[in-house]
Design an enzyme around this catalytic site. Structure first.
Site, mmCIF file in Angstrom:
data_model
loop_
_atom_site.group_PDB
_atom_site.id
_atom_site.type_symbol
_atom_site.label_atom_id
_atom_site.label_comp_id
_atom_site.label_asym_id
_atom_site.label_seq_id
_atom_site.Cartn_x
_atom_site.Cartn_y
_atom_site.Cartn_z
ATOM 1 N N LYS A 67 0.902 -1.284 0.107
ATOM 2 C CA LYS A 67 -0.039 -0.148 -0.038
ATOM 3 C C LYS A 67 0.835 1.112 0.149
ATOM 4 O O LYS A 67 1.985 1.456 0.810
ATOM 5 C CB LYS A 67 -0.843 0.026 1.299
ATOM 6 N N THR A 221 -2.804 4.262 18.411
ATOM 7 C CA THR A 221 -1.269 4.622 18.269
ATOM 8 C C THR A 221 -0.685 3.520 17.057
ATOM 9 O O THR A 221 -0.399 2.525 17.343
ATOM 10 C CB THR A 221 -0.823 4.066 19.863
ATOM 11 N N LYS A 226 3.072 8.487 19.951
ATOM 12 C CA LYS A 226 1.672 8.333 20.283
ATOM 13 C C LYS A 226 1.474 7.337 21.214
ATOM 14 O O LYS A 226 1.805 6.619 21.716
ATOM 15 C CB LYS A 226 0.814 8.028 18.972
HETATM 16 P P1 NAD Z 1 -9.523 11.921 13.066
HETATM 17 O O1 NAD Z 1 -8.898 13.041 13.049
HETATM 18 O O2 NAD Z 1 -10.770 11.775 12.431
HETATM 19 O O3 NAD Z 1 -9.893 11.818 14.670
HETATM 20 C C1 NAD Z 1 -8.960 12.017 15.697
HETATM 21 C C2 NAD Z 1 -9.501 11.747 16.881
HETATM 22 O O4 NAD Z 1 -8.274 11.984 18.003
HETATM 23 C C3 NAD Z 1 -10.731 12.462 17.490
HETATM 24 O O5 NAD Z 1 -11.711 11.852 18.256
HETATM 25 C C4 NAD Z 1 -10.028 13.453 18.343
HETATM 26 O O6 NAD Z 1 -10.933 14.218 18.967
HETATM 27 C C5 NAD Z 1 -8.910 12.748 18.913
HETATM 28 N N1 NAD Z 1 -7.759 13.635 19.790
HETATM 29 C C6 NAD Z 1 -7.268 14.503 18.846
HETATM 30 N N2 NAD Z 1 -6.428 15.015 19.656
HETATM 31 C C7 NAD Z 1 -6.583 14.457 20.848
HETATM 32 C C8 NAD Z 1 -5.829 14.435 22.385
HETATM 33 N N3 NAD Z 1 -4.741 15.377 22.494
HETATM 34 N N4 NAD Z 1 -6.331 13.623 23.276
HETATM 35 C C9 NAD Z 1 -7.058 12.714 22.965
HETATM 36 N N5 NAD Z 1 -7.782 12.667 21.853
HETATM 37 C C10 NAD Z 1 -7.462 13.542 20.899
HETATM 38 O O7 NAD Z 1 -8.372 10.611 12.843
HETATM 39 P P2 NAD Z 1 -8.923 9.246 12.717
HETATM 40 O O8 NAD Z 1 -8.882 8.986 11.127
HETATM 41 O O9 NAD Z 1 -10.050 8.865 13.262
HETATM 42 O O10 NAD Z 1 -7.810 8.147 13.254
HETATM 43 C C11 NAD Z 1 -7.489 8.121 14.605
HETATM 44 C C12 NAD Z 1 -6.127 7.540 14.883
HETATM 45 O O11 NAD Z 1 -6.161 6.340 14.287
HETATM 46 C C13 NAD Z 1 -4.902 8.335 14.474
HETATM 47 O O12 NAD Z 1 -3.862 8.331 15.372
HETATM 48 C C14 NAD Z 1 -4.562 7.403 13.221
HETATM 49 O O13 NAD Z 1 -3.144 7.557 12.758
HETATM 50 C C15 NAD Z 1 -4.983 5.982 13.647
HETATM 51 N N6 NAD Z 1 -5.065 5.036 12.825
HETATM 52 C C16 NAD Z 1 -4.868 3.589 13.285
HETATM 53 C C17 NAD Z 1 -4.734 2.713 12.187
HETATM 54 C C18 NAD Z 1 -4.401 1.209 12.638
HETATM 55 O O14 NAD Z 1 -4.485 0.427 11.833
HETATM 56 N N7 NAD Z 1 -4.039 1.041 13.788
HETATM 57 C C19 NAD Z 1 -5.553 2.743 10.943
HETATM 58 C C20 NAD Z 1 -5.924 4.051 10.803
HETATM 59 C C21 NAD Z 1 -5.885 5.204 11.586
#
Ligand code: NAD
Length: 321
Positions: A67, A221, A226
């Site tokens: 990807k 994370t 993170k």
């Molecule tokens: P998004 O920007 O739509 O949402 C971010 C979320 O984090 C919101 O709920 C926001 O309120 C919260 N947030 C922001 N700053 C914060 C803080 N300081 N303390 C607590 N909460 C806080 O993003 P998303 O697309 O929903 O992605 C969320 C996370 O998931 C990202 O870190 C992304 O990298 C991760 N992610 C992980 C995977 C995986 O496979 N593990 C896949 C996709 C995304």
């Protein structure tokens, strides 16, 4: 070569197909049939973009590829495009010729949701009734929608750093016919299952916010630095992950490892439990924690599944390449 454009994915891919693909590839990873290549992630010095590759090879499913994509923070404002952009490329493992190019944006959301759901299926108590959400952004809605299919949940509780986003969770709960309640973090002790999916760099959920017997899926994370939950919680829990090397370096476990609270050998692959080589949950009081870091093989697995579906429906675009 076949092309399945992003616009076709929503009609083709189901949560069930994503779940099956991810569960299978986690099992293949744990049995040594599939492995992920080292991840490349670069700040390219243009448009503040982060760009990279996640690849792997599944010898059991004969899926080879990568990807490519990342995060372009100015897309939405400047161009009306979503900030996360990715494309999956599959190759014929017999010849190295490209076999498919597949839109990877919705697939990423679905495969990430499938991962926490697979963890809930295998690690949550069968009688789990209350699901707690930490995070209410784009990905949280996908995680919740998929998780609600895994147990007979009777209530969704949610907390978010930005409370104005909580209606995103309430909407998904309402669509599933399950009541939603906003709680403060200590109120999470009511949950039998907790999913965290935030972009936080410091912990929100503390160890004393979690009751014995809870299953946690920590999904946000995926980068060094993170953190969503207190490191001490991992010491209290049986820790599972998709890929141990990622868990200790870019996953939630990076902090507990750095603080010397757990060792690498304390972390098990979820796939081992799927294969029956790890017992998984052994008591109703045990806290289980899935550290979902996101691996390339998940992307390849769902992309391969969507190519099959597109071929079946006659909508894959064939190009002579
Ligand atoms: P998004 O920007 O739509 O949402 C971010 C979320 O984090 C919101 O709920 C926001 O309120 C919260 N947030 C922001 N700053 C914060 C803080 N300081 N303390 C607590 N909460 C806080 O993003 P998303 O697309 O929903 O992605 C969320 C996370 O998931 C990202 O870190 C992304 O990298 C991760 N992610 C992980 C995977 C995986 O496979 N593990 C896949 C996709 C995304």
């Amino acid at each position: 070569m076949l092309i399945v454009p992003e616009r076709e994915i929503a009609d083709l891919m189901t949560r069930e197909a994503a779940f099956d693909a991810v569960e299978k590839v986690f099992a293949a990873m744990a049995s040594g049939d599939a492995y992920n290549f080292p991840v490349i992630r670069e700040a390219i010095g243009h448009e503040d973009a982060l760009y990279g590759f996640k690849g792997g090879f599944d010898r059991a499913g004969l899926t080879l590829g990568l990807k490519a994509g990342g995060y372009w923070p100015n897309n939405l404002e400047k161009r009306g495009l979503i900030n996360h952009q990715s494309t999956v490329f599959l190759f014929d493992p017999d010849t190295g010729k490209p076999s498919a190019m597949v839109g990877g944006n919705l697939l990423t959301a679905l495969r990430t949701a499938a991962a926490s759901s697979v963890s809930i299926k295998h690690l949550a108590r069968k009688d789990a009734k209350v699901i707690g959400m930490i995070g209410a952004g784009h990905q949280a809605t996908f995680q919740l929608r998929a998780a609600l299919e895994q147990r007979a949940f009777e209530k969704v509780i949610g907390w978010n750093y930005h409370p104005e986003m909580l209606p995103n969770l309430a909407k998904v709960a309402e669509e599933a016919g399950v009541p939603f309640e906003a709680v403060d973090l200590p109120g999470m002790d009511e949950a039998d299952v907790i999913i965290s999916i935030t972009s936080a760099f410091s912990p929100s959920l503390m160890a004393d916010h979690v009751s014995p017997g809870t299953h946690l899926a920590c999904m946000g994370t995926d980068t060094k630095g993170k953190q969503e939950v207190e490191a001490g919680l991992l010491a209290r829990a049986s820790v599972f992950t998709d890929e141990v090397a990622q868990s200790i370096s870019i996953g939630e476990a990076q902090h507990a490892i750095a603080e010397g609270l757990i060792r690498e050998s304390d972390i098990a692959q979820l796939g081992a439990m799927i294969n029956g080589t790890h017992p998984g949950r052994t008591s109703d009081d045990q806290i289980t924690l899935y550290d979902g870091t996101g691996v390339g093989l998940q992307d390849l697995a769902v992309a391969a599944a969507v190519v099959d579906l597109a071929v079946e429906r006659g909508i894959a675009i064939e190009v002579d390449f």
